[in-house]
Design an enzyme around this catalytic site. Sequence first.
Site, mmCIF file in Angstrom:
data_model
loop_
_atom_site.group_PDB
_atom_site.id
_atom_site.type_symbol
_atom_site.label_atom_id
_atom_site.label_comp_id
_atom_site.label_asym_id
_atom_site.label_seq_id
_atom_site.Cartn_x
_atom_site.Cartn_y
_atom_site.Cartn_z
ATOM 1 N N HIS A 166 0.791 -1.243 0.000
ATOM 2 C CA HIS A 166 0.000 0.000 0.000
ATOM 3 C C HIS A 166 0.818 1.285 0.000
ATOM 4 O O HIS A 166 0.260 2.365 -0.127
ATOM 5 C CB HIS A 166 -0.951 0.033 1.215
ATOM 6 C CG HIS A 166 -0.264 0.381 2.499
ATOM 7 N ND1 HIS A 166 0.401 -0.545 3.260
ATOM 8 C CD2 HIS A 166 -0.108 1.559 3.147
ATOM 9 C CE1 HIS A 166 0.921 0.058 4.323
ATOM 10 N NE2 HIS A 166 0.636 1.334 4.278
HETATM 11 C C1 UD1 Z 1 -1.909 6.178 5.291
HETATM 12 C C2 UD1 Z 1 -0.610 6.691 5.912
HETATM 13 C C3 UD1 Z 1 0.439 5.599 5.857
HETATM 14 C C4 UD1 Z 1 -0.064 4.322 6.518
HETATM 15 C C5 UD1 Z 1 -1.406 3.925 5.894
HETATM 16 C C6 UD1 Z 1 -1.971 2.757 6.660
HETATM 17 C C7 UD1 Z 1 -0.219 9.085 5.609
HETATM 18 C C8 UD1 Z 1 0.559 10.107 4.860
HETATM 19 N N1 UD1 Z 1 -0.101 7.822 5.151
HETATM 20 O O1 UD1 Z 1 -1.641 5.892 3.930
HETATM 21 O O2 UD1 Z 1 1.586 6.027 6.576
HETATM 22 O O3 UD1 Z 1 0.863 3.300 6.309
HETATM 23 O O4 UD1 Z 1 -2.323 5.023 5.987
HETATM 24 O O5 UD1 Z 1 -2.915 2.063 5.951
HETATM 25 O O6 UD1 Z 1 -0.897 9.413 6.541
HETATM 26 N N2 UD1 Z 1 -9.005 5.177 0.897
HETATM 27 C C9 UD1 Z 1 -10.257 4.612 0.799
HETATM 28 N N3 UD1 Z 1 -10.913 4.330 1.960
HETATM 29 C C10 UD1 Z 1 -10.414 4.593 3.184
HETATM 30 C C11 UD1 Z 1 -9.147 5.182 3.268
HETATM 31 C C12 UD1 Z 1 -8.449 5.470 2.114
HETATM 32 O O7 UD1 Z 1 -10.752 4.361 -0.293
HETATM 33 O O8 UD1 Z 1 -11.087 4.295 4.196
HETATM 34 C C13 UD1 Z 1 -8.250 5.443 -0.360
HETATM 35 C C14 UD1 Z 1 -8.518 6.837 -0.936
HETATM 36 O O9 UD1 Z 1 -8.508 6.714 -2.327
HETATM 37 C C15 UD1 Z 1 -7.305 7.610 -0.488
HETATM 38 C C16 UD1 Z 1 -6.210 6.548 -0.496
HETATM 39 O O10 UD1 Z 1 -6.864 5.354 -0.087
HETATM 40 O O11 UD1 Z 1 -7.011 8.694 -1.312
HETATM 41 C C17 UD1 Z 1 -5.052 6.854 0.427
HETATM 42 O O12 UD1 Z 1 -5.505 7.101 1.759
HETATM 43 P P1 UD1 Z 1 -4.631 7.993 2.776
HETATM 44 O O13 UD1 Z 1 -5.215 7.908 4.124
HETATM 45 O O14 UD1 Z 1 -4.407 9.333 2.200
HETATM 46 O O15 UD1 Z 1 -3.219 7.307 2.743
HETATM 47 P P2 UD1 Z 1 -2.821 5.769 2.905
HETATM 48 O O16 UD1 Z 1 -2.202 5.326 1.636
HETATM 49 O O17 UD1 Z 1 -3.950 4.990 3.436
HETATM 50 N N1 UDP Z 2 -4.110 -5.083 8.768
HETATM 51 C C1 UDP Z 2 -5.407 -5.544 8.902
HETATM 52 N N2 UDP Z 2 -6.083 -5.896 7.765
HETATM 53 C C2 UDP Z 2 -5.528 -5.824 6.522
HETATM 54 C C3 UDP Z 2 -4.191 -5.354 6.414
HETATM 55 C C4 UDP Z 2 -3.513 -4.976 7.556
HETATM 56 O O1 UDP Z 2 -5.940 -5.638 10.010
HETATM 57 O O2 UDP Z 2 -6.203 -6.157 5.549
HETATM 58 C C5 UDP Z 2 -3.374 -4.687 9.985
HETATM 59 C C6 UDP Z 2 -2.053 -5.368 10.176
HETATM 60 O O3 UDP Z 2 -2.215 -6.613 10.830
HETATM 61 C C7 UDP Z 2 -1.278 -4.356 11.003
HETATM 62 C C8 UDP Z 2 -1.814 -3.036 10.522
HETATM 63 O O4 UDP Z 2 -3.052 -3.309 9.856
HETATM 64 O O5 UDP Z 2 -1.555 -4.482 12.369
HETATM 65 C C9 UDP Z 2 -0.855 -2.414 9.568
HETATM 66 O O6 UDP Z 2 -1.454 -1.344 8.927
HETATM 67 P P1 UDP Z 2 -1.029 -0.853 7.475
HETATM 68 O O7 UDP Z 2 -0.322 -1.928 6.749
HETATM 69 O O8 UDP Z 2 -2.244 -0.290 6.858
HETATM 70 O O9 UDP Z 2 -0.081 0.391 7.803
HETATM 71 P P2 UDP Z 2 1.438 0.552 8.258
HETATM 72 O O10 UDP Z 2 1.688 -0.346 9.412
HETATM 73 O O11 UDP Z 2 2.294 0.274 7.081
HETATM 74 O O12 UDP Z 2 1.512 2.007 8.609
#
Ligand code: UD1
Ligand code: UDP
Length: 380
Positions: free
Chosen positions: A219
């Site tokens: 992601h």
């Molecule tokens: C964010 C964090 C990242 C973390 C990740 C965990 C920042 C800069 N990044 O990245 O550090 O590892 O969360 O998962 O804060 N979207 C949906 N539904 C949701 C949420 C997001 O469709 O409920 C989609 C949207 O298109 C959105 C994209 O995901 O634009 C990215 O979401 P965003 O929260 O901006 O960043 P992440 O890539 O999730």
């Molecule tokens: N996780 C989850 N469901 C998923 C993918 C990840 O519950 O489908 C959990 C995972 O076990 C971990 C956390 O989400 O505890 C990690 O989050 P993510 O990978 O979104 O973000 P990061 O840790 O890279 O910031």
Amino acid sequence: MLKILTIIGARPQIIKAAALSRAIRTDYADRINEIILHTGQHYDDNMSQVFFDEMGIPPPDYNLNVGSGSHGKQTAAMIRGIEEVIEKESPDYLVLYGDTNSTLAGAVAAVKLGIPVAHIEAGLRSFNKSMPEEINRITCDHCSTLLFSPTQAGLENLSREGFSANSTPPYNIDHPGVFHCGDVMYDNALFFSEIAEQQTGILKKLELTGKRFILSTIHRDNNTDIAERLNAIFSSILRIATDYGEAIVLPLHPRTLKMIDRHLDNTLLDGIRSSKNIIMIPPVSFLEMIMLEKHSSMIITDSGGVQKESYFYHKPCIILRPETEWVEIVENGTAVITDADRENILSAYQHFLKNPPASFPPLYGDGRAAWFVCETLLST
Ligand code: UD1
Ligand code: UDP
């Protein structure tokens, strides 16, 4: 009664916050009053609500419903909303987790109002400032009064930046307290491991009971948004599935689901979608994720949290990034950094096939990190 305002927003923060909420509920309910603010950064049920339901986190007292947007728009809306709640609640501490935009917004809002910040997961560094998370975590650490590092490496990073692990109370932003306290995610891994076995049917649902499979999550923005990198990762996944006959489970982050249609070459996308061995599913719950991690043979990921969970559950891990903040798992030889490089990914896969790691010495505390945080909040 100590009043803390906890800021959560993204999936991993909601999961981390569960550990502290559980410690408060169990042992500190008469001494710590926790108010929860959800920024709304993640909002799909399977990215947010599912964790509240499953992990017993109290419903948020506030939800800013900020949603998705550019970094500036999203963070600005959060700062504005958090500031209003801080003014209304006047907490003794703002508690922040990790390195997302929700973390950054909380740090900036609190520091300008003179509210002390407690940062859980302090000190982690990738030394790559092109990552949005690196900027967020450095800023947050330097706005904090209490810094809780999960690892020895985190503690060392902080001391290189001028923080002293020997400072004594009373603490303030110019004289912060720095602690190596273990990882709240290890608390969660221990607490939920058996519960996951009892309560989820994900393996049966995916027809994987007793079968060998690899778990993969992708992601990070520099993997999903750069076509060349996304193609390299998925082409190695397809190769492992076809040439080695491995089943690969991919719970896809919504960002990745969107980007595979945009960026993957047509033949690769067709190959991925038509492969019987590649099981693409929506994001799963935390308990389901634990089951997939525990029963997998290997983990391929760019997630920070999933890297560590590979270690908690004794699985080899291929890290789809140029570096990691969790350096100790690489030093231990149980994880390999491959970046988004097809040949590196395939050779790391072959390496772990031949040499499955056997030794996973404890690195992340004793499962009581959240209790340490509560005690420290109360005593400083
Ligand atoms: C964010 C964090 C990242 C973390 C990740 C965990 C920042 C800069 N990044 O990245 O550090 O590892 O969360 O998962 O804060 N979207 C949906 N539904 C949701 C949420 C997001 O469709 O409920 C989609 C949207 O298109 C959105 C994209 O995901 O634009 C990215 O979401 P965003 O929260 O901006 O960043 P992440 O890539 O999730
Ligand atoms: N996780 C989850 N469901 C998923 C993918 C990840 O519950 O489908 C959990 C995972 O076990 C971990 C956390 O989400 O505890 C990690 O989050 P993510 O990978 O979104 O973000 P990061 O840790 O890279 O910031």
